[in-house]
Write a protein that holds these residues in place. Structure first.
Motif, PDB file in Angstrom:
ATOM      1  N   LEU A 161       0.835  -1.201   0.000  1.00  0.00           N
ATOM      2  CA  LEU A 161       0.000   0.000   0.000  1.00  0.00           C
ATOM      3  C   LEU A 161       0.870   1.251   0.000  1.00  0.00           C
ATOM      4  CD1 LEU A 161      -2.904   1.252   0.403  1.00  0.00           C
ATOM      5  CD2 LEU A 161      -2.407   1.195   2.841  1.00  0.00           C
ATOM      6  N   GLN A 162       1.915   1.210   0.815  1.00  0.00           N
ATOM      7  CA  GLN A 162       2.821   2.347   0.931  1.00  0.00           C
ATOM      8  C   GLN A 162       3.486   2.645  -0.425  1.00  0.00           C
ATOM      9  OE1 GLN A 162       5.549   1.638   4.096  1.00  0.00           O
ATOM     10  NE2 GLN A 162       6.200   3.763   4.251  1.00  0.00           N
ATOM     11  N   ARG A 163       3.933   1.591  -1.103  1.00  0.00           N
ATOM     12  CA  ARG A 163       4.580   1.766  -2.413  1.00  0.00           C
ATOM     13  C   ARG A 163       3.621   2.347  -3.437  1.00  0.00           C
ATOM     14  NH1 ARG A 163       6.893  -3.045  -1.449  1.00  0.00           N
ATOM     15  NH2 ARG A 163       5.281  -4.120  -2.646  1.00  0.00           N
ATOM     16  N   GLU A 164       2.407   1.802  -3.448  1.00  0.00           N
ATOM     17  CA  GLU A 164       1.446   2.273  -4.453  1.00  0.00           C
ATOM     18  C   GLU A 164       1.004   3.707  -4.189  1.00  0.00           C
ATOM     19  OE1 GLU A 164      -0.401  -2.127  -5.090  1.00  0.00           O
ATOM     20  OE2 GLU A 164      -1.621  -0.423  -5.754  1.00  0.00           O
ATOM     21  N   LEU A 165       0.867   4.033  -2.896  1.00  0.00           N
ATOM     22  CA  LEU A 165       0.536   5.424  -2.559  1.00  0.00           C
ATOM     23  C   LEU A 165       1.624   6.350  -3.078  1.00  0.00           C
ATOM     24  CD1 LEU A 165      -0.817   5.244   1.106  1.00  0.00           C
ATOM     25  CD2 LEU A 165      -2.033   6.128  -0.885  1.00  0.00           C
ATOM     26  N   LEU A 166       2.867   5.919  -2.909  1.00  0.00           N
ATOM     27  CA  LEU A 166       3.997   6.718  -3.375  1.00  0.00           C
ATOM     28  C   LEU A 166       3.895   6.961  -4.880  1.00  0.00           C
ATOM     29  CD1 LEU A 166       6.850   7.962  -2.755  1.00  0.00           C
ATOM     30  CD2 LEU A 166       7.778   5.762  -3.471  1.00  0.00           C
ATOM     31  N   GLU A 167       3.569   5.894  -5.621  1.00  0.00           N
ATOM     32  CA  GLU A 167       3.446   6.027  -7.071  1.00  0.00           C
ATOM     33  C   GLU A 167       2.395   7.061  -7.458  1.00  0.00           C
ATOM     34  OE1 GLU A 167       4.438   1.349  -7.764  1.00  0.00           O
ATOM     35  OE2 GLU A 167       2.754   2.224  -8.903  1.00  0.00           O
ATOM     36  N   VAL A 168       1.229   6.976  -6.800  1.00  0.00           N
ATOM     37  CA  VAL A 168       0.140   7.897  -7.124  1.00  0.00           C
ATOM     38  C   VAL A 168       0.506   9.321  -6.755  1.00  0.00           C
ATOM     39  CG1 VAL A 168      -2.254   8.496  -6.634  1.00  0.00           C
ATOM     40  CG2 VAL A 168      -1.591   6.101  -6.856  1.00  0.00           C
ATOM     41  N   ILE A 169       1.012   9.486  -5.521  1.00  0.00           N
ATOM     42  CA  ILE A 169       1.274  10.838  -5.036  1.00  0.00           C
ATOM     43  C   ILE A 169       2.416  11.492  -5.813  1.00  0.00           C
ATOM     44  CG2 ILE A 169       2.011  12.175  -3.020  1.00  0.00           C
ATOM     45  CD1 ILE A 169       0.506   9.974  -1.356  1.00  0.00           C
ATOM     46  N   SER A 170       3.410  10.669  -6.161  1.00  0.00           N
ATOM     47  CA  SER A 170       4.548  11.279  -6.855  1.00  0.00           C
ATOM     48  C   SER A 170       4.211  11.717  -8.286  1.00  0.00           C
ATOM     49  CB  SER A 170       5.754  10.334  -6.834  1.00  0.00           C
ATOM     50  OG  SER A 170       5.376   9.058  -7.248  1.00  0.00           O
ATOM     51  N   LYS A 171       3.024  11.359  -8.756  1.00  0.00           N
ATOM     52  CA  LYS A 171       2.570  11.903 -10.033  1.00  0.00           C
ATOM     53  C   LYS A 171       2.313  13.405  -9.918  1.00  0.00           C
ATOM     54  CE  LYS A 171       0.037   8.023 -12.052  1.00  0.00           C
ATOM     55  NZ  LYS A 171      -1.330   7.523 -12.256  1.00  0.00           N
ATOM     56  N   TYR A 172       1.957  13.827  -8.685  1.00  0.00           N
ATOM     57  CA  TYR A 172       1.545  15.216  -8.497  1.00  0.00           C
ATOM     58  C   TYR A 172       2.563  16.040  -7.723  1.00  0.00           C
ATOM     59  CZ  TYR A 172      -2.756  13.000  -9.959  1.00  0.00           C
ATOM     60  OH  TYR A 172      -3.671  12.292 -10.663  1.00  0.00           O
ATOM     61  N   VAL A 173       3.124  15.462  -6.684  1.00  0.00           N
ATOM     62  CA  VAL A 173       4.170  16.151  -5.933  1.00  0.00           C
ATOM     63  C   VAL A 173       5.331  15.180  -5.747  1.00  0.00           C
ATOM     64  CG1 VAL A 173       2.866  17.883  -4.618  1.00  0.00           C
ATOM     65  CG2 VAL A 173       2.923  15.511  -3.838  1.00  0.00           C
ATOM     66  N   SER A 174       6.482  15.735  -5.482  1.00  0.00           N
ATOM     67  CA  SER A 174       7.609  14.812  -5.303  1.00  0.00           C
ATOM     68  C   SER A 174       7.767  14.473  -3.825  1.00  0.00           C
ATOM     69  CB  SER A 174       8.890  15.442  -5.869  1.00  0.00           C
ATOM     70  OG  SER A 174       9.576  16.143  -4.893  1.00  0.00           O
ATOM     71  N   VAL A 175       7.529  13.213  -3.513  1.00  0.00           N
ATOM     72  CA  VAL A 175       7.702  12.742  -2.135  1.00  0.00           C
ATOM     73  C   VAL A 175       8.591  11.500  -2.138  1.00  0.00           C
ATOM     74  CG1 VAL A 175       5.567  13.634  -1.105  1.00  0.00           C
ATOM     75  CG2 VAL A 175       5.547  11.450  -2.336  1.00  0.00           C
ATOM     76  N   ASP A 176       9.145  11.252  -0.986  1.00  0.00           N
ATOM     77  CA  ASP A 176       9.986  10.072  -0.787  1.00  0.00           C
ATOM     78  C   ASP A 176       9.170   8.948  -0.137  1.00  0.00           C
ATOM     79  OD1 ASP A 176      13.226  11.455  -0.225  1.00  0.00           O
ATOM     80  OD2 ASP A 176      12.615   9.825  -1.587  1.00  0.00           O
ATOM     81  N   LEU A 177       9.679   7.758  -0.248  1.00  0.00           N
ATOM     82  CA  LEU A 177       9.005   6.634   0.418  1.00  0.00           C
ATOM     83  C   LEU A 177       8.936   6.872   1.928  1.00  0.00           C
ATOM     84  CD1 LEU A 177       7.710   3.857  -0.137  1.00  0.00           C
ATOM     85  CD2 LEU A 177       9.929   2.820   0.325  1.00  0.00           C
ATOM     86  N   ASP A 178       9.972   7.530   2.446  1.00  0.00           N
ATOM     87  CA  ASP A 178      10.019   7.779   3.896  1.00  0.00           C
ATOM     88  C   ASP A 178       9.012   8.830   4.354  1.00  0.00           C
ATOM     89  OD1 ASP A 178      13.619   7.307   4.159  1.00  0.00           O
ATOM     90  OD2 ASP A 178      11.931   5.898   4.175  1.00  0.00           O
TER      91      ASP A 178
END
Lengths: 271, 87
Positions: free
Chosen positions: B43-60
């Motif tokens: 879930l954490q990885r997939e959230l990262l994929e979605v969110i990083s489409k719009y803003v740049s965030v790290d897995l952490d």
């Protein structure tokens, strides 16, 4: 330091209240200042088993709500000098118990110099049952050698390991003890009943004792006398052993082997 | 049941069946409790994929935590967004 011991099981009717009454009395008989609290709000019964039902004026919820002082609500036991009973409320809704309230009562008992507080848990895994185990240092998981009781005990073990204060704060986990009650050595011998070894193997909790199925338990509750006081009965002896083991003594298990009745006993029926 | 068994009242030995059923059940229920949280890293990885489409965030920057309260599970998702460079 006060040690808080919860008597729990998940399933109803397995002997929690009988055990709470006998165990708390046993600790008091050994000289420890002990309180036993009924957490079964709405369905209190510990007072009846302890034989103090007519002396209940205030209860746990009154104390939590500040309607009575703790020492007004504590009922002195008629058999033991240093044993006190805190009854559950009979009429109020179950939301009357709060974590803060229970914690406050337990702190106050500690200030009053109690050595042990025994919490008699209601059946189920609802609020009352969770609150009864939340502040526990040790747990006596009461289990009948029967499928639904064993399964429910396993659920309760999971809750002890996840919802207790010790678990939440990452302290040393609650010390768990398995107590097998309503045990019939004859039925185990006949292959009709799970043995205490089976139950222990399934639940993987150290065994603190085995209480035999006995008519004495009904006699005890009829009179409002905790079963440990019925001198000479196997149940009283077994509970005395449980208390001794709890206090760190080494006692061999008794009343777990089936002894075939002798000819005379079979002919004339010994009771 | 044979005639002789009936005559001598041989009883069924059901305790062994009980033990078998319980050992399967308890093992299943214990593993079930742990397995329910297994999807969290995915879930954490997939959230990262979605969110990083719009803003740049790290897995952490994405914290996923499953908690139990009374009878319900609470899924807590905490996402730290990067500081805005506006104004």
């Amino acid at each position: 330091m006060t040690r808080v011991v919860v008597v729990t099981s998940g399933k109803g009717g397995v002997g929690k209240t009988t055990t709470s009454a006998a165990f708390a009395s046993g600790l008091a008989l050994r000289g420890f200042k002990t309180a036993v609290i009924d957490f079964d709000v709405g369905l209190r019964n510990l007072d009846l088993i302890m034989g103090c039902e007519r002396r209940v004026v205030y209860d746990l919820v009154n104390v939590i709500n500040g309607e009575a002082k703790l020492n007004q609500a504590l009922i002195k036991d008629k058999h033991c000098e240093n044993l006190f009973i805190l009854p559950a409320s009979q009429t109020r809704d179950k939301d009357a118990l709060t974590e803060e309230g229970v914690e406050k009562v337990l702190k106050e008992l500690e200030h009053m110099g109690f050595d042990y507080v025994v919490c008699d848990s209601p059946a189920g895994i609802e609020r009352g049952a969770v609150l009864a185990l939340t502040f526990a240092d040790e747990a006596i998981v009461t289990t009948n050698p029967e499928v639904s009781s064993v399964r429910d005990s396993d659920r309760i073990l999971g809750i002890l390991q996840s919802k207790s204060r010790r678990a939440a704060e990452g302290q040393e986990p609650i010390k768990e003890h398995l107590l097998v009650t309503r045990y019939s050595p004859k039925r185990v011998d006949d292959g009709e009943m799970l043995s205490f070894k089976d139950v222990q193997e399934l639940l993987r909790v150290p065994l603190i004792g085995v209480i035999p199925e006995s008519e004495s338990v009904l006699h005890a509750s009829n009179q409002g006398t905790p079963a440990i006081h019925l001198k000479g009965t196997d149940v009283a002896e077994a509970y005395t052993d449980v208390v001794a083991r709890f206090l760190g003594e080494d006692r061999p298990l008794r009343f777990v082997e089936y002894v075939k009745p002798g000819l005379m006993k079979r002919l004339f029926g010994g009771k | 049941m044979s005639f002789l068994a009936k005559l001598f009242g041989e009883k069924k030995k059901t305790a062994a069946i009980a033990k078998n059923r319980l050992s399967v059940l308890i093992a299943h229920e214990r593993s079930g409790a742990a397995a329910s949280a297994d999807f969290l890293p995915a879930l954490q990885r997939e959230l990262l994929e979605v969110i990083s489409k719009y803003v740049s965030v790290d897995l952490d920057d994405i914290k996923v935590h499953l908690d139990k309260q009374d009878n319900c599970d609470v899924l807590e998702v905490n996402i730290v967004l990067p500081e805005q460079k506006s104004s």
